[in-house]
Design a protein around this motif. Structure first.
Motif, PDB file in Angstrom:
ATOM      1  N   ALA A   1     -35.490 -51.266 -37.056  1.00  0.00           N
ATOM      2  CA  ALA A   1     -34.036 -50.096 -37.999  1.00  0.00           C
ATOM      3  C   ALA A   1     -32.254 -50.496 -38.115  1.00  0.00           C
ATOM      4  O   ALA A   1     -32.526 -51.707 -37.821  1.00  0.00           O
ATOM      5  CB  ALA A   1     -34.725 -48.888 -37.076  1.00  0.00           C
ATOM      6  N   VAL A   2     -32.341 -49.476 -38.709  1.00  0.00           N
ATOM      7  CA  VAL A   2     -30.243 -49.423 -38.955  1.00  0.00           C
ATOM      8  C   VAL A   2     -30.372 -48.283 -38.748  1.00  0.00           C
ATOM      9  O   VAL A   2     -30.736 -47.262 -38.757  1.00  0.00           O
ATOM     10  CB  VAL A   2     -30.116 -50.501 -40.528  1.00  0.00           C
ATOM     11  CG1 VAL A   2     -31.003 -51.665 -40.721  1.00  0.00           C
ATOM     12  CG2 VAL A   2     -30.712 -49.207 -41.492  1.00  0.00           C
ATOM     13  N   VAL A   3     -28.606 -48.468 -37.717  1.00  0.00           N
ATOM     14  CA  VAL A   3     -28.122 -46.934 -38.227  1.00  0.00           C
ATOM     15  C   VAL A   3     -26.959 -47.117 -39.888  1.00  0.00           C
ATOM     16  O   VAL A   3     -26.911 -48.434 -39.081  1.00  0.00           O
ATOM     17  CB  VAL A   3     -27.203 -47.759 -36.792  1.00  0.00           C
ATOM     18  CG1 VAL A   3     -26.385 -46.310 -36.949  1.00  0.00           C
ATOM     19  CG2 VAL A   3     -28.006 -47.741 -35.176  1.00  0.00           C
ATOM     20  N   VAL A   4     -27.027 -45.846 -40.411  1.00  0.00           N
ATOM     21  CA  VAL A   4     -26.206 -46.136 -40.754  1.00  0.00           C
ATOM     22  C   VAL A   4     -24.697 -45.503 -41.161  1.00  0.00           C
ATOM     23  O   VAL A   4     -25.097 -43.806 -39.962  1.00  0.00           O
ATOM     24  CB  VAL A   4     -27.344 -44.787 -42.601  1.00  0.00           C
ATOM     25  CG1 VAL A   4     -28.242 -46.888 -42.712  1.00  0.00           C
ATOM     26  CG2 VAL A   4     -27.885 -43.897 -41.473  1.00  0.00           C
ATOM     27  N   ALA A   5     -23.757 -45.891 -41.040  1.00  0.00           N
ATOM     28  CA  ALA A   5     -22.271 -45.055 -41.109  1.00  0.00           C
ATOM     29  C   ALA A   5     -21.989 -45.301 -42.127  1.00  0.00           C
ATOM     30  O   ALA A   5     -21.944 -46.203 -43.471  1.00  0.00           O
ATOM     31  CB  ALA A   5     -21.673 -45.692 -40.294  1.00  0.00           C
TER      32      ALA A   5
END
Length: 207
Positions: A98-102
């Motif tokens: 997964a990725v954290v999106v900002a």
């Protein structure tokens, strides 16, 4: 995951969990987080001033004019696909990295595209706790966010699964801030926003 990259809700069934009152809740401060929802996705939105002095301060290095920062979570394969389709949808069902999106939000909240949003007060230090929750999942220090509002994808140590979606992630962030919200059993936007509205009502009643 992001709105245009969400998995079809018909692929799974989920029960909505609710949190009961707790006698050990910390007093609420004037600090507030905004939960914004669009399509099947929810984000945590924090004031830029709190990010500038918190664990995620590097994100604001190239976005000094940002009013806020929005944070979310999603399956990496889906998020990086130019045009996600059935293959990515099947991958989402199986789960994976997964990725954290900002992103930096240039104007006032809610961010552009939000279909509904709810502000929640948090205990003293709650916004810093949410940032610490996010930082703990990143593989390395956060880089500067693009100033124009583009999404920044950051590798996450947490895997995406049907038991831990973008909406579960948002509830986990709120729980890290000290709010009595459910985390287990939350998969879809409707469940997470219903729980958020319940907490907003509790706060309004408590004064």
């Amino acid at each position: 995951m992001l709105p245009r990259r969400a998995v079809l809700s018909s692929t799974v069934l989920a029960a909505c969990a609710t949190a009961g009152p707790r006698p050990d809740l910390a007093p609420l401060s004037r600090e507030a987080v905004l939960v914004a929802a669009e399509s099947w996705h929810t984000d945590l939105c924090l004031p830029a001033a709190s990010v500038a002095t918190g664990p995620l301060a590097p994100l604001g290095r190239h976005a000094p004019a940002a009013a806020a920062f929005a944070f979310g979570f999603g399956l990496e394969a889906w998020m990086r696909a130019a045009r996600p389709g059935s293959g990515e949808a099947l991958a989402a069902m199986a789960g994976g990295p997964a990725v954290v999106v900002a992103r930096a939000v240039p104007g006032p909240l809610p961010p552009p595209g939000a279909e509904e949003s709810v502000a929640l007060r948090v205990p003293e230090g709650g916004l810093a706790a949410i940032q610490a929750f996010i930082l703990a999942q990143l593989d390395g220090p956060p880089p500067a966010a693009p100033p124009g509002g583009a999404w920044l994808l950051l590798a996450s140590s947490r895997r995406y699964s049907l038991d831990f979606t973008c909406n579960t992630w948002v509830m986990a962030g709120l729980a890290a801030a000290g709010l009595p919200v459910p985390v287990a059993g939350i998969r879809f936007r409707g469940e997470s926003m219903r729980a958020v509205r319940t907490e907003a009502t509790r706060q309004a009643t408590a004064g």
